[in-house]
Scaffold this active site. Structure first.
Site, PDB file in Angstrom:
ATOM      1  N   TYR A 143      37.255  52.782  55.568  1.00  0.00           N
ATOM      2  CA  TYR A 143      36.966  52.305  54.210  1.00  0.00           C
ATOM      3  C   TYR A 143      35.646  51.515  54.207  1.00  0.00           C
ATOM      4  CZ  TYR A 143      37.731  49.250  50.075  1.00  0.00           C
ATOM      5  OH  TYR A 143      37.614  48.563  48.898  1.00  0.00           O
ATOM      6  N   LYS A 147      32.067  52.405  52.489  1.00  0.00           N
ATOM      7  CA  LYS A 147      31.490  51.502  51.471  1.00  0.00           C
ATOM      8  C   LYS A 147      30.054  51.140  51.844  1.00  0.00           C
ATOM      9  CE  LYS A 147      34.705  51.081  48.348  1.00  0.00           C
ATOM     10  NZ  LYS A 147      34.491  51.617  46.985  1.00  0.00           N
TER      11      LYS A 147
HETATM   12  C1  AKB Z   1      41.463  46.230  50.628  1.00  0.00           C
HETATM   13  O1  AKB Z   1      42.258  45.347  50.983  1.00  0.00           O
HETATM   14  O2  AKB Z   1      41.226  47.248  51.278  1.00  0.00           O
HETATM   15  C2  AKB Z   1      40.706  46.017  49.337  1.00  0.00           C
HETATM   16  C3  AKB Z   1      39.382  45.374  49.571  1.00  0.00           C
HETATM   17  C4  AKB Z   1      39.309  43.969  50.014  1.00  0.00           C
HETATM   18  O3  AKB Z   1      38.381  45.994  49.377  1.00  0.00           O
HETATM   19  N1  AKB Z   1      41.498  45.228  48.439  1.00  0.00           N
END
Ligand code: AKB
Length: 323
Positions: A143, A147
């Site tokens: 993730y 990003k």
């Molecule tokens: C997550 O916990 O993955 C999200 C974030 C902090 O981007 N809420």
């Protein structure tokens, strides 16, 4: 303004759609899933859209002809570690497809929702506390990796193709709506389970401290950045901050509104590792200076506003799983 939202079925979309419609915009929401019952009140049009399907993205942009796009579609940190390939497809390929559709469709402005997950511990030692906008980025999750890439793509499309790309790095967001696979979800479930069960066993340690924000502030940040005067913006992606409590400080705040609620802490190895890799607090001086960012809610202010909303959400029968 004609606005298109991707990933509108999630936690941010729930509040963003209503705020945009209330401000008089013509909103088309898109998501892989049909409009969820929790979003039924929001209004505007709804299109099924898989952002990994470039042709489908192009066709929806061709039909809607948006001037402004909020790109929310993403697989969050914890779910992304269960299925990194899915996170790569949705977050990386999806962002590419949406940016390409913006370029080809001559969209004026693209708003990217980045995250504290772009940060991670540098090899030289811990992250500075608070963490400024410009430090070397060492994300530990798929993730976070995607990003970072989305931020870089946004800057690239801005300088190379003139798409006015802007974005914020969100802290963990808390609201009376379904979160989806985030590591910061423990904070919301401290409220939800305190109200519905009187207790919560958090998957994070009591001393866990990450940046958090209440959703009304988060939505206002998106609206303010999207309408900010371009000549005032000195960068494309901004840190934004509100408060950074330890988990046991959240517990104490919840107990003021839900007397008798009890909390225990059983850290989950993967999610605790992710939480420990994130900043403890963010330095958002550039956002404050360039477009006047300022949060309205502190921890206790959020607690008093949120607890009645969670009670209402539970009365309406929302089913939330804490793990
Ligand atoms: C997550 O916990 O993955 C999200 C974030 C902090 O981007 N809420």
């Amino acid at each position: 303004m004609k606005i298109l939202i991707t990933g509108a079925g999630g936690q941010i979309g729930h509040d963003l759609i209503g705020a945009l419609i209330a401000a008089g915009h013509d909103v088309t929401s898109t998501d892989l899933a049909p409009r969820p019952p929790s979003h039924a009140h929001a209004g505007g049009a709804w299109h099924r859209l898989d952002v990994t399907d470039a042709v489908a993205v192009r066709d929806v942009f061709y039909e809607v002809k948006p001037e402004l796009v909020f790109h929310l579609a993403a697989i969050l940190s914890a779910r992304g570690e269960q299925d990194p390939r899915l996170a790569y497809d949705v977050n990386q390929t999806g962002t590419w497809n949406v940016l390409e559709a913006c370029r080809k469709g001559k969209v004026l402005r693209f708003i990217f929702t980045s995250s504290i997950a772009v940060f991670g511990p540098p090899p030289s030692g811990p992250l500075p506390d608070p963490t400024p906008d410009d430090v070397a980025l060492h994300p530990t999750t798929m993730y976070g990796v995607t990003k970072v890439s989305g931020e870089l793509l946004s800057s690239y499309y801005r300088s190379r193709f003139g798409v006015d790309c802007r974005g914020v790095r969100f802290p963990g967001l808390i609201s009376a709506a379904m979160p989806g696979g985030g590591s910061s979800d423990y904070a919301l479930f401290m409220y939800v389970d305190a109200v519905r069960k009187g207790s919560y066993d958090a998957f994070a340690r009591a001393d866990t401290r990450i940046p958090l924000m209440y959703m009304p502030d988060a939505v206002r940040a998106l609206l303010e950045l999207s309408m900010a005067d371009k000549s005032k913006l000195t960068r494309s992606i901004y840190n934004i901050a509100a408060f950074s409590p330890r988990a046991d400080e959240i517990a104490a705040s919840v107990q003021k509104a839900v007397p008798g609620a009890t909390f225990t802490y059983t850290p989950d190895t993967v999610r605790q590792g992710i939480l420990d890799s994130w900043p403890k607090a963010l330095d958002d001086a550039a956002a404050r200076r360039d477009w006047g960012w300022k949060p309205k809610f502190d921890l206790d202010g959020m607690t008093s506003d949120l607890v009645p909303r969670i009670r209402r959400m539970l009365e309406l029968g929302a089913v939330l799983s804490s793990h």
